[in-house]
Write a protein that holds these residues in place. Structure first.
Motif, PDB file in Angstrom:
ATOM      1  N   UNK A  51       0.816  -1.105   0.104  1.00  0.00           N
ATOM      2  CA  UNK A  51       0.173   0.175  -0.253  1.00  0.00           C
ATOM      3  C   UNK A  51       0.780   1.521   0.344  1.00  0.00           C
ATOM      4  N   UNK A  52       2.472   1.609   0.704  1.00  0.00           N
ATOM      5  CA  UNK A  52       3.004   2.638   1.200  1.00  0.00           C
ATOM      6  C   UNK A  52       2.516   3.220   1.355  1.00  0.00           C
ATOM      7  N   UNK A  53       3.475   4.899   1.339  1.00  0.00           N
ATOM      8  CA  UNK A  53       2.704   5.603   2.922  1.00  0.00           C
ATOM      9  C   UNK A  53       1.704   6.657   2.309  1.00  0.00           C
ATOM     10  N   UNK A  54       0.776   7.367   2.602  1.00  0.00           N
ATOM     11  CA  UNK A  54       0.320   8.242   1.948  1.00  0.00           C
ATOM     12  C   UNK A  54       1.021   9.711   2.125  1.00  0.00           C
ATOM     13  N   UNK A  55       1.929   9.721   2.682  1.00  0.00           N
ATOM     14  CA  UNK A  55       2.629  11.447   3.127  1.00  0.00           C
ATOM     15  C   UNK A  55       3.750  10.497   4.244  1.00  0.00           C
ATOM     16  N   UNK A  56       4.609  11.780   3.985  1.00  0.00           N
ATOM     17  CA  UNK A  56       5.541  11.376   5.158  1.00  0.00           C
ATOM     18  C   UNK A  56       5.437  11.348   7.024  1.00  0.00           C
ATOM     19  N   UNK A  57       4.159  12.097   7.194  1.00  0.00           N
ATOM     20  CA  UNK A  57       3.669  11.630   8.218  1.00  0.00           C
ATOM     21  C   UNK A  57       3.216  10.793   8.886  1.00  0.00           C
ATOM     22  N   UNK A  58       2.827   9.968   7.873  1.00  0.00           N
ATOM     23  CA  UNK A  58       2.271   8.876   7.547  1.00  0.00           C
ATOM     24  C   UNK A  58       3.552   7.093   8.299  1.00  0.00           C
ATOM     25  N   UNK A  59       4.533   7.981   7.365  1.00  0.00           N
ATOM     26  CA  UNK A  59       5.270   6.821   7.177  1.00  0.00           C
ATOM     27  C   UNK A  59       6.139   7.233   8.969  1.00  0.00           C
ATOM     28  N   UNK A  60       6.341   8.204   9.225  1.00  0.00           N
ATOM     29  CA  UNK A  60       7.636   8.714  10.184  1.00  0.00           C
ATOM     30  C   UNK A  60       6.457   8.090  11.612  1.00  0.00           C
ATOM     31  N   UNK A  61       5.627   8.328  11.297  1.00  0.00           N
ATOM     32  CA  UNK A  61       4.260   7.328  12.692  1.00  0.00           C
ATOM     33  C   UNK A  61       4.649   6.074  12.790  1.00  0.00           C
ATOM     34  N   UNK A  62       4.804   5.753  11.300  1.00  0.00           N
ATOM     35  CA  UNK A  62       4.684   4.064  11.373  1.00  0.00           C
ATOM     36  C   UNK A  62       5.721   3.464  11.995  1.00  0.00           C
ATOM     37  N   UNK A  63       7.769   4.452  11.772  1.00  0.00           N
ATOM     38  CA  UNK A  63       8.368   3.302  11.995  1.00  0.00           C
ATOM     39  C   UNK A  63       8.606   4.095  13.669  1.00  0.00           C
ATOM     40  N   UNK A  64       8.192   5.347  13.545  1.00  0.00           N
ATOM     41  CA  UNK A  64       8.245   5.711  15.367  1.00  0.00           C
ATOM     42  C   UNK A  64       7.644   5.108  16.349  1.00  0.00           C
ATOM     43  N   UNK A  65       6.094   4.641  16.005  1.00  0.00           N
ATOM     44  CA  UNK A  65       5.493   4.678  16.959  1.00  0.00           C
ATOM     45  C   UNK A  65       4.613   3.380  16.892  1.00  0.00           C
ATOM     46  N   UNK A  66       4.681   3.246  16.053  1.00  0.00           N
ATOM     47  CA  UNK A  66       3.603   1.921  15.366  1.00  0.00           C
ATOM     48  C   UNK A  66       4.507   0.524  15.291  1.00  0.00           C
ATOM     49  N   UNK A  67       5.966   0.217  14.674  1.00  0.00           N
ATOM     50  CA  UNK A  67       5.915  -0.997  14.311  1.00  0.00           C
ATOM     51  C   UNK A  67       7.145  -1.030  15.541  1.00  0.00           C
ATOM     52  N   UNK A  68       7.726   0.095  16.616  1.00  0.00           N
ATOM     53  CA  UNK A  68       8.487  -0.168  17.419  1.00  0.00           C
ATOM     54  C   UNK A  68       7.347  -0.179  18.551  1.00  0.00           C
ATOM     55  N   UNK A  69       6.576  -0.604  18.524  1.00  0.00           N
ATOM     56  CA  UNK A  69       5.206  -1.209  19.898  1.00  0.00           C
ATOM     57  C   UNK A  69       5.143  -2.750  19.339  1.00  0.00           C
ATOM     58  N   UNK A  70       4.911  -3.223  18.176  1.00  0.00           N
ATOM     59  CA  UNK A  70       4.719  -4.689  17.867  1.00  0.00           C
ATOM     60  C   UNK A  70       5.938  -5.143  17.673  1.00  0.00           C
ATOM     61  N   UNK A 162      13.633   2.383  14.412  1.00  0.00           N
ATOM     62  CA  UNK A 162      12.816   1.826  14.653  1.00  0.00           C
ATOM     63  C   UNK A 162      12.892   0.909  15.760  1.00  0.00           C
ATOM     64  N   UNK A 163      14.117   0.766  15.226  1.00  0.00           N
ATOM     65  CA  UNK A 163      14.906  -1.234  15.308  1.00  0.00           C
ATOM     66  C   UNK A 163      15.219  -0.733  17.098  1.00  0.00           C
ATOM     67  N   UNK A 164      15.849  -0.056  17.006  1.00  0.00           N
ATOM     68  CA  UNK A 164      16.694   0.761  18.699  1.00  0.00           C
ATOM     69  C   UNK A 164      15.140   1.225  19.501  1.00  0.00           C
ATOM     70  N   UNK A 165      14.128   1.692  18.896  1.00  0.00           N
ATOM     71  CA  UNK A 165      13.504   2.178  20.087  1.00  0.00           C
ATOM     72  C   UNK A 165      12.761   1.390  19.962  1.00  0.00           C
ATOM     73  N   UNK A 166      12.321   0.278  19.643  1.00  0.00           N
ATOM     74  CA  UNK A 166      11.631  -1.640  20.050  1.00  0.00           C
ATOM     75  C   UNK A 166      12.452  -2.174  20.738  1.00  0.00           C
ATOM     76  N   UNK A 167      14.195  -1.433  20.815  1.00  0.00           N
ATOM     77  CA  UNK A 167      14.885  -2.141  21.755  1.00  0.00           C
ATOM     78  C   UNK A 167      14.659  -1.225  23.385  1.00  0.00           C
ATOM     79  N   UNK A 168      14.805  -0.150  23.125  1.00  0.00           N
ATOM     80  CA  UNK A 168      14.309   0.115  24.236  1.00  0.00           C
ATOM     81  C   UNK A 168      12.827  -0.098  25.151  1.00  0.00           C
ATOM     82  N   UNK A 169      11.782  -0.282  24.049  1.00  0.00           N
ATOM     83  CA  UNK A 169       9.873  -0.298  24.920  1.00  0.00           C
ATOM     84  C   UNK A 169      10.218  -2.124  25.184  1.00  0.00           C
ATOM     85  N   UNK A 170      10.953  -2.949  24.478  1.00  0.00           N
ATOM     86  CA  UNK A 170      11.336  -4.316  25.471  1.00  0.00           C
ATOM     87  C   UNK A 170      11.921  -4.496  26.160  1.00  0.00           C
ATOM     88  N   UNK A 171      12.948  -3.288  26.882  1.00  0.00           N
ATOM     89  CA  UNK A 171      13.798  -3.392  27.487  1.00  0.00           C
ATOM     90  C   UNK A 171      13.588  -3.088  29.148  1.00  0.00           C
TER      91      UNK A 171
END
Length: 281
Positions: A51-70, A162-171
């Protein structure tokens, strides 16, 4: 697309609640959550790729918030599974030492790879001025001396940070988990806002009664809209009421199968409050 991402995070909360109620042991719970999160992450990857991202804001939110939570919770549950299945005993000095070593290793990793990094300070401060550099695809700059892990990153589904944020959350999740395993009840005294001590506050009903209450508070969404897990609620109440509950999941499953009234304590609470109300009439 935004709703799809938020639905993914909501599905994690629902699955955690569902598995927490069904699983009698943390090993089963962590294994099932690992499988669920692994599949969810794979589905997100396919969705983003197609699907790709509709804009830069959506892309940033995904890699800063959504993916790291998962990914963060996937790392956490997988680590819990490995820790629990390697635990040599279920109590005593060796048990304490085992989890103490795990905690020390986590602290060492935190100090070596996270705490002193500029990115950690950037993320923790809530800054967003360099999000374009950290959370957009195709912006990986190896001239900054990134970890060699970067060469294994899927550049179509990761910005590295996004991986580094994921590690912070996991730790952070692992830290709380290990603290509870080492010392679930003996905590500094909790004081109320008016300075009164809770030192002499203790539970006088049965352990099963408190477990009934814990599950009722969780499944009803009465605490943090249901987003706070069973273990965290249990830990707080064990500290507050100075009681050891042991494996509450196993106890709860036994309660589900008991004959007669399965919510005896909750029904008694209701009856007691109604009787008290009637006295004031």
């Amino acid at each position: 697309m935004q709703s799809t991402y938020k639905d993914a995070l909501y599905s994690i909360l629902k699955k955690e609640q569902e598995i927490s109620l069904e699983s009698a042991h943390v090993i089963d719970e962590s294994y099932r959550m690992t499988i669920f999160l692994q599949d969810l992450l794979a589905n997100m990857k396919r969705y983003v790729t197609e699907k790709k991202f509709k804009d830069q804001n959506e892309e940033i939110e995904f890699f800063r918030v959504i993916k790291p939570q998962i990914l963060g919770k996937l790392i956490y549950y997988n680590k819990v599974y490995r820790i629990e299945t390697s635990c040599p005993v279920h109590g005593g000095k060796m048990y304490y030492e085992y989890f103490s070593v795990e905690l020390q290793q986590l602290k060492n990793e935190y100090k070596e790879h996270i705490f002193n990094s500029e990115f950690y300070r950037y993320y923790r401060s809530g800054r967003t001025d360099h999000d374009d550099d950290f959370f957009k695809l195709g912006n990986i700059n190896i001239n900054t001396g990134l970890n060699s892990f970067i060469f294994e990153v899927d550049t179509q589904f990761s910005t590295y940070y996004d991986y580094k944020v994921s590690r912070i959350i996991a730790n952070e999740l692992l830290y709380n988990y290990l603290i509870i395993k080492i010392n679930p009840v003996d905590r500094p005294n909790i004081a109320s806002t008016n300075g009164e001590s809770t030192e002499n506050l203790f539970w006088t009903e049965s352990k099963n009664s408190l477990i009934e209450l814990i599950y009722a508070l969780h499944v009803s969404g009465a605490i943090s809209h249901g987003k706070t897990g069973i273990r965290k609620i249990s830990s707080v109440l064990q500290v507050l009421f100075q009681i050891q509950l042991g494996d509450i999941h196993h106890s709860f499953h036994r309660m589900k199968d008991r004959a007669g009234n399965r919510t005896l304590f909750l029904d008694q609470l209701k009856s007691s409050v109604e009787d008290y109300m009637d006295k004031d009439l």
